[in-house]
Write a protein that holds these residues in place. Structure first.
Motif, PDB file in Angstrom:
ATOM      1  N   THR A   8       0.833  -1.202   0.000  1.00 15.65           N
ATOM      2  CA  THR A   8       0.000   0.000   0.000  1.00 15.65           C
ATOM      3  C   THR A   8       0.868   1.253   0.000  1.00 15.65           C
ATOM      4  N   ASN A   9       0.495   2.198  -0.849  1.00 17.07           N
ATOM      5  CA  ASN A   9       1.117   3.513  -0.790  1.00 17.07           C
ATOM      6  C   ASN A   9       0.360   4.307   0.271  1.00 17.07           C
ATOM      7  N   SER A  10       0.918   4.362   1.455  1.00 12.30           N
ATOM      8  CA  SER A  10       0.260   5.043   2.571  1.00 12.30           C
ATOM      9  C   SER A  10       0.740   6.481   2.733  1.00 12.30           C
ATOM     10  N   GLY A  11       1.531   6.972   1.767  1.00 12.50           N
ATOM     11  CA  GLY A  11       1.985   8.358   1.788  1.00 12.50           C
ATOM     12  C   GLY A  11       1.071   9.251   0.972  1.00 12.50           C
ATOM     13  N   SER A  12       1.556  10.455   0.682  1.00 17.25           N
ATOM     14  CA  SER A  12       0.735  11.436  -0.040  1.00 17.25           C
ATOM     15  C   SER A  12       1.277  11.759  -1.433  1.00 17.25           C
ATOM     16  N   LEU A  32       2.890   3.082  -7.440  1.00 20.02           N
ATOM     17  CA  LEU A  32       1.594   3.260  -6.801  1.00 20.02           C
ATOM     18  C   LEU A  32       1.326   4.729  -6.527  1.00 20.02           C
ATOM     19  N   SER A  33       0.115   5.171  -6.815  1.00 20.05           N
ATOM     20  CA  SER A  33      -0.330   6.504  -6.429  1.00 20.05           C
ATOM     21  C   SER A  33      -0.788   6.476  -4.976  1.00 20.05           C
ATOM     22  N   PRO A  34      -0.907   7.635  -4.336  1.00 21.36           N
ATOM     23  CA  PRO A  34      -1.332   7.659  -2.934  1.00 21.36           C
ATOM     24  C   PRO A  34      -2.653   6.914  -2.710  1.00 21.36           C
TER      25      PRO A  34
END
Length: 218
Positions: free
Chosen positions: A70-74, A128-130
């Motif tokens: 998972t991309n859990s950033g912004s 991955l996008s946010p």
């Protein structure tokens, strides 16, 4: 009369000095422009299935696990998953890095979001996008030809290390040691249609997205 004339001359000279030393102020103006910018953050998380029975493994067997990244950033992130397995041989006191040829980790897409790419050395990368979540399949082979008798009663920590960076040429070069422009869309060798599409040189959505993100830093 003579003294008076001298005084007048001295007075005139003093006025001349004062006049020469005077400065005039030019008009000036200034204006300050300020714009606040909020920096994003880079973060990824992963979850994988547990191995249900982790005893009495033998060279020649393998472990298959499904998991999510998972991309859990912004901000957009490009991620490489590398083997980080460790082994403690039967006569050793501590764990050391496992031989990647003996404990061989292989990764492939299994659904979800994101785009996959590969480099010339066979490394795989996930974009991955946010907020996006990708499903991946990880297979760990215990290669018999690479495991001698020292591996009897050994303990193995099967692990993968997720390295993520910004989708910019400089960041990819610094973190992964590759030229971002050489990345190609990942093609499953068991998918003839995908191979045919790549052979025609079609600009896929995956490649278009990568190029757009890389061009931001130019």
């Amino acid at each position: 009369m003579k003294n008076r004339k001298m005084k007048l001359i001295l007075t005139g000279l003093a006025l001349l000095v004062v006049t020469v030393g005077t400065t005039y102020a030019w008009w000036t103006a200034s204006s300050k422009v300020e714009q606040q910018v909020i920096m994003g953050n880079l973060a990824v998380t992963a979850e994988f299935e547990d191995v249900s029975d982790n005893t009495d493994f033998e060279p020649g067997l393998s472990i298959e696990q499904n998991g999510t990244v998972t991309n859990s950033g912004s901000i957009d992130a490009i991620i490489k998953i590398e083997s980080d397995s460790q082994v403690k041989l039967g006569n050793a006191a501590d764990f050391t890095k496992a031989d990647d040829e003996a404990v061989k980790l292989s990764i492939k897409p299994a659904g979800g979001a994101g785009y996959w790419y590969s480099d010339s050395a066979g490394g795989h990368y996930l974009l991955l996008s946010p907020g996006e979540v990708a499903t991946i399949n990880v297979n760990t082979d215990f290669v018999g030809e690479k495991m001698d008798a020292d591996y009897a009663n050994a303990e193995v920590k099967v692990a993968g290390n997720l390295k993520a960076t910004q989708v910019l040429e400089g960041a990819i070069k610094s973190e992964f040691g590759i030229d971002a422009e050489t990345l190609q869309e990942y093609v499953d060798p068991n998918a003839p249609a995908a191979r045919s599409l790549t052979a025609r040189g079609a600009q896929s959505e995956a490649m278009s997205t990568l190029r757009q993100l890389l061009n931001r830093g130019k």
